[in-house]
Design an enzyme around this catalytic site. Structure first.
Site, mmCIF file in Angstrom:
data_model
loop_
_atom_site.group_PDB
_atom_site.id
_atom_site.type_symbol
_atom_site.label_atom_id
_atom_site.label_comp_id
_atom_site.label_asym_id
_atom_site.label_seq_id
_atom_site.Cartn_x
_atom_site.Cartn_y
_atom_site.Cartn_z
ATOM 1 N N GLU A 473 0.830 -1.185 0.109
ATOM 2 C CA GLU A 473 -0.022 -0.124 0.138
ATOM 3 C C GLU A 473 0.774 1.295 0.185
ATOM 4 O OE1 GLU A 473 -4.208 -1.334 2.130
ATOM 5 O OE2 GLU A 473 -2.463 -0.852 3.434
ATOM 6 N N GLU A 617 -0.387 -5.531 15.391
ATOM 7 C CA GLU A 617 -0.330 -5.792 13.621
ATOM 8 C C GLU A 617 1.115 -5.470 13.252
ATOM 9 O OE1 GLU A 617 -1.842 -3.060 9.975
ATOM 10 O OE2 GLU A 617 -2.565 -2.520 11.660
#
Length: 681
Positions: A473, A617
């Site tokens: 991304e 994460e």
């Protein structure tokens, strides 16, 4: 506090967790012998519908989250998850004094992953030892149970209270208390209802006590109204020294997203649970989890990894369930992270693990997408394309829920191919042609039509896909992204193959488009991430996903070349956890057990937070529980070290290599036939 200081603190907490965890780790239980509120990250007890997150305070839970309940509020002007009523919070008075965290000694907490229960014990001065245990009942999706035992050391009076508290975001709270007398029982119902921030949803919860005494000898229950957002019911009991007293609280929480009449339904479900009794509730809960654990991953030779693996499976099982049309968000039911939205995190990272171990749960996840197919078609139309275009972030309706400032919403188009891949793989594992015809084919054909309209046709071999956000991304508005292009090719080919299986005439254009979408190469032969890629750092795996799960690159030398190049392009901090799991999977299949083990451990160990090792994460991150990362690691075990391969004809096994310190890996209950796969050194 400076970022560097925060990272150092986070890493020190992780090191502390590892030092504690490595002392004779139990494969099923995580025990915290000293609860420290500073640096405490709650662990979730869930049943796929309701998630209860633990707290370092006695008799408190941090928050309660219900799957499928969203409202438009807060950040980004998009639908967000909601905290529901804290229906398991309790107060306990002993001899008229309410105990607080500072009053207790020997406070211990334990997560039993095999039975999906959370237990805490403590001593209160020299007067009593208290134990409480709670679970989200697996057999009753909207119900929770807390079991409490007080053992008196001296003569005393206890006054337990079940507290119903509304989160701040809810409004128009109304509180009710009712007593229902029946010939053989008295039911005291503590109930609350409220509106979500915009008034879109009604949220309701109800609890009741379960006593062991015969009807007529039960304690008298008293109701107290404190304020608009909190009320409670309580009782008192005198105990002699050496005497133990046990009682339970059962409660249910539902919303108008689940039932048209949530207020009455919450009370009905609570009454139904009470009439079964706590022992039967616990019995059926344990039986349900025993069935889930028939699908397991067993590591011989590494006790700490075995515990870690059970933790990851436990969380994935806790965040999902069969018989629904729901799909977990990246943080599952552990809180409000990522607004509870559904991304490719489900379709590519969590779904394959569930598909191998519990196809019936995976069916719920793909049903979520099928029920929103018509909305995806409207999304494609609005953006000038044919077929179906799934949103990057999805919630209850299936419309695009990405905040407008994030370019991934309008441009991260690979999500459509990810949904199609999940649908195809579901057919491959189950071989369910009826499902393929009624659910799979509509998804596969509509997504293939999308790619036929999405490509720009600039000559043979140049059906380009321009202006996308890559799977990496950090690469925004790029052309011919490797993962996007390859995923589109796979989507088109699988749709064509599905048509053949079903005896349906496929759109001939699909094959033509699939044959002409380019996968770019650099001068040295490394697969190029996108047209303007020049060796910069990447956020997460992109090119390497072409070897798995897409399997568009199968030549081992090419897989190795791409691995060596891109593993050096991933920064050590600040990137999502899934990438290293893919590296581990591919190295295991390439026969390099050492490198596979290195990336396997790197995929999650630096991301663990105390005291229960919940996964964040990123390395040093503090936003657990990251179910996406757990899904990636589980895939590295199933498809990497375990060698399981999903083929058009079902599950098979390819050659793989274990780490030197593992004797074997055994995967039980795989696929619809519940097969066992084993790899030994």
């Amino acid at each position: 506090m400076h970022l560097k200081t925060l990272i150092t603190l986070g890493m020190s907490l992780i090191v502390t967790y590892h030092l504690n965890a490595q002392t004779n780790p139990d494969p099923w239980k995580m025990t915290v012998s000293s609860v420290n509120p500073s640096g405490y990250y709650g662990v979730t007890v869930g049943n796929g519908m309701i998630g209860v997150v633990s707290s370092p305070e006695p008799f408190k839970v941090k928050n309660v989250v219900l799957a499928g309940a969203y409202d438009l509020y807060g950040r980004g002007r998009v639908s967000n998850f909601l905290n529901s009523f804290n229906l398991l919070n309790m107060n306990l008075e002993i001899d008229g004094k309410r105990l607080e965290g500072k009053d207790v000694n020997n406070f211990k907490q334990e997560l039993n992953m095999q039975e999906a229960s959370f237990t805490a014990t403590f001593d209160y001065q020299n007067k009593a030892t208290v134990t409480y245990s709670y679970c989200a009942l697996r057999q009753l999706p909207y119900s929770v149970l807390m079991d409490v035992t007080v053992k008196a050391k001296t003569k005393l009076i206890i006054t337990p209270a079940s507290v119903m508290e509304a989160p701040d975001a809810l409004k128009d709270v109304q509180n009710y208390y009712n007593e229902i007398d029946r010939p053989h029982t008295r039911i005291s119902l503590l109930t609350s209802t409220a509106k979500s921030p915009t008034g879109k949803l009604q949220l309701c919860a109800s609890t009741t006590f379960l006593f062991k005494e015969n009807h007529g000898n039960e304690p008298t229950v008293i109701h107290e109204m404190w304020d608009n957002n909190m009320h409670l019911m309580k009782f008192s009991k005198q105990l002699n020294g050496g005497e133990s007293y046990n009682f339970s609280v059962v409660g249910s929480s539902v919303t108008s997203a689940h039932y048209d009449d949530p207020l009455n339904e919450a009370e009905r479900l609570t009454i139904s649970a009470k009439l079964q009794g706590s022992e039967r509730l616990k019995q059926f809960h344990k039986q349900a989890w025993n069935e889930l654990w028939k699908s397991d991953i067993l590591i011989d030779g590494d006790d700490q990894v075995q515990q870690d693996v059970h933790s990851m499976l436990y969380h994935l099982y806790s965040f999902s369930r069969e018989g629904t049309a729901l799909s977990p968000s990246p943080m599952g039911l552990s809180g409000l992270g990522y607004n509870g939205h559904v991304f490719w995190d489900t379709d590519v990272w969590m779904f394959p693990a569930m598909l191998i171990l519990h196809p019936e749960i995976a069916k719920s996840m793909i049903e979520y997408r099928f029920e929103r197919l018509e909305t995806a078609k409207k999304n494609a139309f609005a953006n000038g394309y044919k077929g179906a275009m799934f949103p990057w972030e999805s919630a209850d309706k299936g419309v695009e829920e990405t905040p407008v400032w994030a370019l991934s919403g309008p441009f991260e188009h690979h999500i459509t191919a990810c949904v199609a891949l999940a649908a195809w793989n579901y057919y491959c594992v189950t071989q369910d042609k009826d499902w393929l015809l009624t659910k799979g084919w509509p998804i596969l054909s509509a997504t293939a039509d999308f790619w036929s309209s999405r490509v720009e046709r600039n000559g043979k071999g140049k059906y380009e896909i321009k202006n996308v956000v890559a799977a990496d991304e950090w690469a925004e508005n790029v052309d011919n992204n490797a993962f996007t292009n390859a995923a589109a090719i796979v989507n088109l080919k699988n749709a064509t193959q599905a048509a053949k299986i079903l005896g349906i005439k496929a759109n001939a254009d699909w094959e033509d488009v699939a044959a002409n979408i380019p996968i770019l190469k650099m001068a040295d032969g490394v697969t190029k991430e996108h047209a303007t890629y020049h060796g910069e750092g990447i956020k997460q795996a992109d090119v390497n996903l072409l070897a798995y799960p897409l399997k568009t690159i199968t030549d081992k030398e090419q897989v190795q070349k791409d691995l060596k190049y891109y593993q050096s392009r991933v920064p050590n901090e600040g990137t999502p956890a899934m990438t290293q799991a893919i590296f581990a999977l591919l190295y295991a299949r390439l026969g390099d057990g050492g490198q596979a083990y290195h990336f396997f451990k790197d995929a999650y160990q630096p991301n663990l937070n105390p005291p229960f090792g919940v996964i964040a994460e990123t390395k040093g991150g503090t936003n657990p529980y990251f179910a996406t990362g757990a899904g990636g690691v589980i895939q590295s075990l199933l498809m990497g070290f375990g060698g399981i391969d999903i083929t058009e004809n079902g599950l098979s096994q390819v050659k793989s290599q274990l780490p030197d310190n593992w004797k074997s890996i055994t995967i039980t209950g795989a696929g619809i036939e519940k097969k066992t796969f084993k790899v030994s050194r």
